[in-house]
Enzyme design. Structure first.
Site, mmCIF file in Angstrom:
data_model
loop_
_atom_site.group_PDB
_atom_site.id
_atom_site.type_symbol
_atom_site.label_atom_id
_atom_site.label_comp_id
_atom_site.label_asym_id
_atom_site.label_seq_id
_atom_site.Cartn_x
_atom_site.Cartn_y
_atom_site.Cartn_z
ATOM 1 N N HIS A 192 -3.831 -4.544 -0.380
ATOM 2 C CA HIS A 192 -3.407 -5.196 0.858
ATOM 3 C C HIS A 192 -3.511 -6.712 0.698
ATOM 4 O O HIS A 192 -4.608 -7.264 0.804
ATOM 5 C CB HIS A 192 -4.299 -4.756 2.026
ATOM 6 C CG HIS A 192 -4.084 -3.351 2.461
ATOM 7 N ND1 HIS A 192 -3.141 -3.008 3.407
ATOM 8 C CD2 HIS A 192 -4.677 -2.202 2.080
ATOM 9 C CE1 HIS A 192 -3.170 -1.704 3.595
ATOM 10 N NE2 HIS A 192 -4.087 -1.191 2.803
ATOM 11 N N CYS A 240 0.839 -1.197 0.000
ATOM 12 C CA CYS A 240 0.000 0.000 0.000
ATOM 13 C C CYS A 240 0.877 1.252 0.000
ATOM 14 O O CYS A 240 1.616 1.482 -0.944
ATOM 15 C CB CYS A 240 -0.998 -0.040 1.159
ATOM 16 S SG CYS A 240 -2.337 1.169 0.967
ATOM 17 N N GLU A 275 -2.676 -8.941 2.762
ATOM 18 C CA GLU A 275 -3.090 -9.515 4.053
ATOM 19 C C GLU A 275 -4.590 -9.378 4.294
ATOM 20 O O GLU A 275 -5.132 -9.987 5.225
ATOM 21 C CB GLU A 275 -2.299 -8.879 5.198
ATOM 22 C CG GLU A 275 -2.728 -7.488 5.617
ATOM 23 C CD GLU A 275 -2.264 -6.374 4.706
ATOM 24 O OE1 GLU A 275 -2.517 -5.197 5.058
ATOM 25 O OE2 GLU A 275 -1.664 -6.651 3.644
#
Length: 201
Positions: free
Chosen positions: A181, A78, A183
């Site tokens: 992202h 990001c 994750e």
């Protein structure tokens, strides 16, 4: 061991939780010796480019990051991806890490909701080991108001949000960046994180 660089501007715990889920050893650190001894490095980031860059400079880690990014897999996530570029125009012109050619500026296409937030389909522009095993219908999660402007040689994947938004970039060697992202991107994101860690094996 994967070192997640903790310089004060990161989504560090969600990244570590994803690596823990995958069964990979990781550490949150700003210690130079731990960063140098790690097998791979992750630079997270949430917030504004100038403030994050100041935190990096104040941490004293800029030279170490530039040195290590030439030797081992390095992933910016990001805002961490945006910091990889030569400069940004967020609020003011601000120099970045210059690990990838290009710059960062605001998304300005008319009619778009800003920030760009939500799930978008990845479109692949060239091969990258970071994207191994991904199919043609992969969606990932974005939250950002600024995007990278880079050349085709450093672009591996993008999404369509009014125009082409770089989603995965790199220097063709050790440095990679994801605007989204991983994750927070479900199974697709976990595959990408796993691919990144496996590059250090």
């Amino acid at each position: 061991m994967i070192a997640i660089i903790d310089y004060g501007a990161g989504n560090i715990f969600s990244v570590k939780n994803a690596l823990d889920y995958l069964g990979f050893d990781s550490i949150l650190t700003r210690d130079v010796s731990e960063i140098k001894s790690a097998d791979a490095l992750i630079l997270p980031g949430v917030g504004a480019f100038p403030a994050a860059m100041k935190m990096l400079v104040d941490s004293g880690l800029v030279d170490t990051i530039k040195e290590q990014a030439k030797q081992k897999p390095f992933l910016g996530i990001c805002l961490g991806m945006q910091l990889l570029f030569e400069k940004s125009y967020e609020f003011e012109e601000c120099k970045g890490l210059s690990l990838v050619q290009g710059y960062v500026d605001k998304i300005t296409e008319p009619g778009l909701v800003i920030p760009h937030m939500g799930w978008n389909k990845l479109e692949f522009s060239q091969h990258s080991p970071l994207l191994n095993g991904l199919g043609n219908d992969e969606y990932v999660y974005f939250v950002h108001s600024y995007k990278a402007f880079c050349n085709d040689e450093t672009l591996f994947a993008f999404c369509d949000y009014g125009s082409r938004v770089p989603a995965v970039v790199g220097d063709g060697k050790f440095v990679f960046g994801s605007q989204f992202h991983p994750e927070k991107s479900g199974e697709t994101g976990l595959k990408i994180l796993k691919n990144f860690v496996l590059m250090s094996r």
